[in-house]
Design a protein around this motif. Structure first.
Motif, PDB file in Angstrom:
ATOM      1  N   VAL A 217       0.836  -1.200   0.000  1.00 33.12           N
ATOM      2  CA  VAL A 217       0.000   0.000   0.000  1.00 33.12           C
ATOM      3  C   VAL A 217       0.873   1.253   0.000  1.00 33.12           C
ATOM      4  O   VAL A 217       0.617   2.213  -0.737  1.00 33.12           O
ATOM      5  N   GLN A 218       1.899   1.250   0.840  1.00 33.31           N
ATOM      6  CA  GLN A 218       2.801   2.403   0.865  1.00 33.31           C
ATOM      7  C   GLN A 218       3.467   2.618  -0.496  1.00 33.31           C
ATOM      8  O   GLN A 218       3.586   3.754  -0.966  1.00 33.31           O
ATOM      9  N   PHE A 219       3.863   1.539  -1.124  1.00 36.74           N
ATOM     10  CA  PHE A 219       4.569   1.675  -2.401  1.00 36.74           C
ATOM     11  C   PHE A 219       3.624   2.139  -3.509  1.00 36.74           C
ATOM     12  O   PHE A 219       4.033   2.863  -4.421  1.00 36.74           O
ATOM     13  N   SER A 220       2.347   1.747  -3.432  1.00 37.84           N
ATOM     14  CA  SER A 220       1.383   2.241  -4.426  1.00 37.84           C
ATOM     15  C   SER A 220       1.180   3.745  -4.275  1.00 37.84           C
ATOM     16  O   SER A 220       1.053   4.466  -5.276  1.00 37.84           O
ATOM     17  N   VAL A 221       1.147   4.216  -3.016  1.00 37.09           N
ATOM     18  CA  VAL A 221       1.057   5.662  -2.795  1.00 37.09           C
ATOM     19  C   VAL A 221       2.317   6.349  -3.314  1.00 37.09           C
ATOM     20  O   VAL A 221       2.263   7.435  -3.914  1.00 37.09           O
ATOM     21  N   PHE A 222       3.462   5.720  -3.110  1.00 39.48           N
ATOM     22  CA  PHE A 222       4.730   6.269  -3.598  1.00 39.48           C
ATOM     23  C   PHE A 222       4.729   6.398  -5.118  1.00 39.48           C
ATOM     24  O   PHE A 222       5.192   7.408  -5.667  1.00 39.48           O
ATOM     25  N   GLU A 223       4.191   5.402  -5.813  1.00 41.92           N
ATOM     26  CA  GLU A 223       4.143   5.461  -7.276  1.00 41.92           C
ATOM     27  C   GLU A 223       3.272   6.615  -7.751  1.00 41.92           C
ATOM     28  O   GLU A 223       3.586   7.283  -8.748  1.00 41.92           O
ATOM     29  N   GLU A 224       2.164   6.865  -7.051  1.00 42.20           N
ATOM     30  CA  GLU A 224       1.295   7.975  -7.433  1.00 42.20           C
ATOM     31  C   GLU A 224       1.977   9.313  -7.183  1.00 42.20           C
ATOM     32  O   GLU A 224       1.880  10.237  -7.999  1.00 42.20           O
TER      33      GLU A 224
END
Length: 705
Positions: A217-224
C-alpha cells in the motif's frame, strides 16, 4: 517407427526437462539426460523457444482482449492498456509478464513483433548468468526432480504429491548421489511449483532476500506521488516526495479507523525507493527527451571517412584565455576561435581568431586559410620545425546549424567551389565528434597552461586571478597557436588514428589523393566577400552611400546603351574598394572608392556607425567634412572603449576594429591579404591618447616551454 518415436516424445513431454531451455542448461553443465527426455526436448524446441523483446506497441492476446505495451514506469513495471479501452490498464512486473506468457494465458501477437526504437528488456537470464554456487544448487535440485520423475514413471505413477512415496524415493536418490541427507518431500514439491510455471531451471536457484519487506500500500502511494511530483521538469528534490507522501497518507487515513490506517514510511525508505527508480525513465521525465538521449546514448562505430579532403569539420569556441590590448595592456576579453579539421587525418587545416561573434564571415576566412598552401606562412614565422602540408578544396564541409551560418555568402562560396555543405543537427555535437574532441585537447594542452586562462566553473577556477595574470595580446596568442598546431598537435600520436600522428596520416594518403587548388588564389579573396547587384552609372557604383569608380568600370557603359547592372563583391574588413564582375572576361576587377580620405582602412561596421550618427545629427543636409569629423569621433570612441574599465566594452571595441588572426598573419606574410584595422588605431594621434604605463613583460613561446 514413427509411432515409437511419437510415444517417446509423449513421455518426454511429461518430463520436467521437456523444454529447450532445460536442454540448453543441462548441456551447459554436462548433464547426461535420458535419451527419451533429450528426444522430447528436441521435438518441442520450436514450440517453447519464442524470442521477443519488450517495446512500445507490443501486443498480447488474452481471451479476446488485446493488451498493448505503452511504457515502462520508473519503478520498473511495464504498463499495459487494453486496446478497446473497456478494461482498466495493468502495471505488471517483468516476472508477472513472463508468467502470463509462459503459462499461455497471454499469447504474443505476431503482427506486433519486429524491431522497435525503444528496446526495453530482453529475454530472462539463463543458468550461465548465475554464479557458480547458484548454478550448482539449481543443477542439484534439477537432478532430484529428474530422477524422482523417472522413478515415478517407471512404477506407473502419476506426477502428484505423495509424501510417503516421495520420501522413499528421495532417500534412495540421495544415497546414489552420495548426499548425507535427502531433501524433504515438501521441499522438493516447492521446487516443482517454482519450476512448473515457466519450466526454467534458473527458478530452482536460491532467491536471496534483501532483509527488507515492501509494504504494497505504501509503495502504491509512492508510485502515485512520484508521477505527480518527482517525474516533472521542475526537478523537485526528494524532500518534496517525502512531504507529499506524508500529506497523501494523512488524507487517506482521515477516512480510515483503527488498524486499517496506513503508516507513513520513514524518509530513509522513501529515499531508497527513489534511488532504485529506473534512471532512464527519471532522466527523460526530468531533463527532457533530447537531454536523456544525449546522456544515455552509446558509443558505436563512428563516421568512416576513406581519404583526406573528403570531409572538413568546422566549429567555433571561445578561447579559454583572456587577451590584453597590445598598446594599453588592458584586458579585452576572450576571443572566438574558428577551427577547420580534416576528419580522416585529424590535421588542422586552418583557423580564424577574432573578437567578433561567430558567423559565416568567420567560416569563410577559416576556409580560405584551409584551402591555400601555407609554405609562405611557415617561412615568414620563425621557430617552426615541421611542415603544414594541409591544402586543397574539400568535398564536404560539416558545420553548425545556426541561423548566422545559413547565409547567402557561405552557400555561394560552397557552390562556386563545388563543395557540399552539410548543416549538422542542433544539439548534436556527436555529428562533428572530431572537432569537438579537438577543442577539449586544445584547452587542456595549450590554453589552460597559458597565463590568464579561464575555467569552465567556479570550482575549477578556485582563487586563480585570470584578469590579473593576463599577459597575451592577440599577436602573441596567434603565434603560440600556430606553433602548437605545427610542432605539437600534428606530431603527437592520436588514438583515433591507431597510434599514428596526424602529420603521418596526411602524408601517407597524400600520394594517392588528388589535391585540387584554385587556379587563381585571388578568387578566394573574392569568394569570401558578400555578393550584391548594383547599377553602374556615370558616377560609378554606390553601395552603403559610398561611391566606387574607375576607368575600367566606365568602360562597361560604352558597350551598352543603358546603365548595366553588374555583380559586385563587398567586404566587411575594408570599404575602400569593391570587386566588380566583368561578364565578357569572366573576371572580377577591383574598383576603389572615390573618397579614399574617408574610406581608407575603414571597416564596414564602423562606417555604418558613422552613417547612423551623421543622419542623427544633420539629417540629409550633411557635407563631406562632417562625415570625416564623425569618423574621427567614432574612432576616438573605439580607442576610448579599448581603455574602458569594463571588459565587455573593450571586447566590443576590439570587434569593431576588426583585429583578428588575419591581421596578425598579414604582418608576417605580405602575400596573405587579411583584414586591416582602422588607420585611426595606428596613428600618432591615437598613441598620444594612451596614458603612459609600465608595459607587462612580453610572453613568448620560448618562455612558455
Amino acid at each position: 517407427m514413427s509411432w515409437e518415436r511419437g510415444r517417446k516424445c509423449s513421455e518426454a513431454r511429461r518430463s520436467p526437462w521437456a523444454t529447450s531451455r532445460g536442454v540448453a542448461c543441462a548441456q551447459t553443465l554436462n548433464w547426461r539426460l535420458p535419451p527419451k527426455v533429450l528426444c522430447g526436448c528436441l521435438a518441442i524446441r520450436r514450440l517453447v523457444m519464442v524470442r521477443f523483446h519488450f517495446k512500445r506497441g507490443l501486443r498480447f492476446l488474452e481471451n479476446g482482449l488485446v493488451w498493448v505495451l505503452q511504457r515502462r514506469s520508473a519503478t520498473g513495471k511495464i504498463m499495459f492498456e487494453e486496446e478497446s479501452g473497456e478494461s482498466p490498464s495493468q502495471a505488471l512486473t517483468v516476472s508477472e509478464v513472463y508468467e502470463k506468457y509462459l503459462g499461455e494465458h497471454w499469447r504474443v501477437d505476431e503482427s506486433s513483433l519486429g524491431p522497435g526504437k525503444e528496446l526495453m528488456f530482453s529475454t530472462p537470464k539463463d543458468i550461465r548468468a548465475l554464479g557458480d554456487r547458484d548454478a550448482e544448487c539449481a543443477a542439484m535440485r534439477g537432478d532430484y526432480l529428474t530422477k524422482l520423475h523417472q522413478r515415478l514413471v517407471a512404477e506407473g505413477e502419476r506426477w502428484r504429491c505423495v509424501p510417503k512415496l516421495f520420501t522413499h524415493h528421495l532417500k534412495n536418490i540421495a544415497r546414489e548421489r552420495g548426499d548425507k541427507k535427502a531433501p524433504g518431500w515438501s521441499t522438493v514439491w516447492n521446487w516443482w511449483k517454482r519450476y512448473e510455471a515457466t519450466r526454467c531451471i534458473t527458478k530452482l536457484a536460491d532467491h536471496r532476500r534483501t532483509g527488507r519487506t515492501r509494504d504494497v500500500v505504501q509503495f502504491s502511494v509512492f508510485e502515485e506521488v512520484i508521477a505527480e511530483v518527482f517525474l516533472t521538469p521542475q526537478k523537485q528534490p526528494g524532500k518534496t516526495v517525502c512531504d507529499a507522501m506524508e500529506d497523501r497518507i494523512q488524507r487517506i487515513n482521515e477516512g480510515l479507523s483503527g488498524e486499517s490506517k496506513i503508516s507513513t514510511p520513514a524518509k530513509a525508505t522513501v529515499y531508497r525507493w527513489l534511488k532504485d527508480l529506473n534512471h532512464a525513465v527519471v532522466l527523460r521525465a526530468r531533463e527532457g527527451k533530447e537531454a536523456s538521449e544525449r546522456q544515455m546514448r552509446g558509443t558505436m562505430q563512428g563516421l568512416r571517412v576513406n581519404r583526406i579532403l573528403e570531409r572538413y569539420e568546422i566549429d567555433h569556441t571561445p578561447v579559454d584565455v583572456l587577451v590584453v590590448c597590445k598598446l594599453t595592456r588592458m584586458v579585452l576579453g576572450r576571443p572566438w576561435l574558428t577551427l577547420v579539421i580534416d576528419r580522416k587525418s585529424r590535421m588542422i587545416a586552418g583557423f580564424y581568431l577574432s573578437f567578433h561573434a561567430p558567423s559565416a564571415y568567420s567560416v569563410l576566412y577559416a576556409l580560405r586559410m584551409a584551402i591555400l598552401p601555407k609554405d609562405d606562412l611557415l617561412k615568414a614565422i620563425p621557430g617552426l620545425h615541421n611542415p603544414w602540408p594541409v591544402r586543397g578544396l574539400p568535398r564536404l564541409i560539416a558545420t553548425d546549424n545556426g541561423m548566422d551560418l545559413h547565409s547567402h555568402a557561405l552557400e555561394t562560396f560552397c557552390m562556386d567551389a563545388a563543395i557540399e555543405l552539410l548543416f549538422c543537427g542542433v544539439a548534436h555535437p556527436e555529428m562533428k565528434g572530431a572537432i569537438e574532441r579537438l577543442f577539449g585537447t586544445l584547452s587542456r594542452d595549450l590554453f589552460h597552461t597559458l597565463p590568464g586562462t579561464v575555467f569552465a566553473s567556479i570550482d575549477q577556477r578556485g582563487d586563480y586571478p585570470s584578469g590579473d595574470l593576463a599577459a597575451l595580446d592577440l599577436d602573441t596568442l596567434t603565434m603560440i597557436l600556430v606553433k602548437w598546431i605545427v610542432d605539437k598537435y600534428h606530431c603527437t600520436p592520436h588514438r583515433g588514428l591507431g597510434g599514428n600522428t596526424p602529420l603521418y596520416s596526411w602524408q601517407e594518403d597524400e600520394a594517392s589523393t588528388s589535391i585540387d587548388l584554385p587556379a587563381y588564389p585571388r578568387q578566394l579573396d573574392v569568394m569570401v566577400g558578400q555578393s550584391a547587384n548594383r547599377t553602374a552609372f556615370k558616377y560609378g557604383i554606390e553601395y552603403d552611400c559610398i561611391r566606387y569608380n574607375s576607368d575600367a568600370l566606365l568602360s562597361f557603359r560604352e558597350e551598352k546603351k543603358k546603365s548595366p547592372i553588374v555583380e559586385i563583391r563587398v567586404y566587411e574588413h575594408d570599404v575602400s574598394f569593391i570587386d566588380v564582375l566583368d561578364e565578357n572576361l569572366g573576371e572580377f576587377i577591383r574598383v576603389p572608392a572615390v573618397d579614399q580620405a574617408y574610406c581608407q582602412g575603414l571597416t564596414r561596421h564602423v562606417h555604418l556607425m558613422v552613417r547612423q550618427e551623421v543622419n542623427r545629427r544633420f539629417g540629409n543636409q550633411w557635407q563631406q567634412q562632417q562625415l570625416l569629423e564623425v569618423k574621427r569621433e567614432i574612432q576616438a570612441m573605439v580607442a576610448a572603449a579599448m581603455k574602458a574599465h569594463k571588459a565587455g566594452k573593450r571586447k566590443q571595441a576590439a570587434a569593431q576594429s576588426m583585429v583578428d588572426s588575419n591581421d596578425v598573419l598579414n604582418q608576417h606574410k605580405a602575400a596573405f591579404e587579411g583584414a586591416r584595422r582602422p588607420s585611426g588605431m595606428d596613428s600618432e594621434e591615437f598613441l598620444h591618447t594612451v596614458p603612459s604605463a609600465s608595459p607587462l613583460p612580453k610572453y613568448t613561446w620560448e618562455s612558455h616551454v
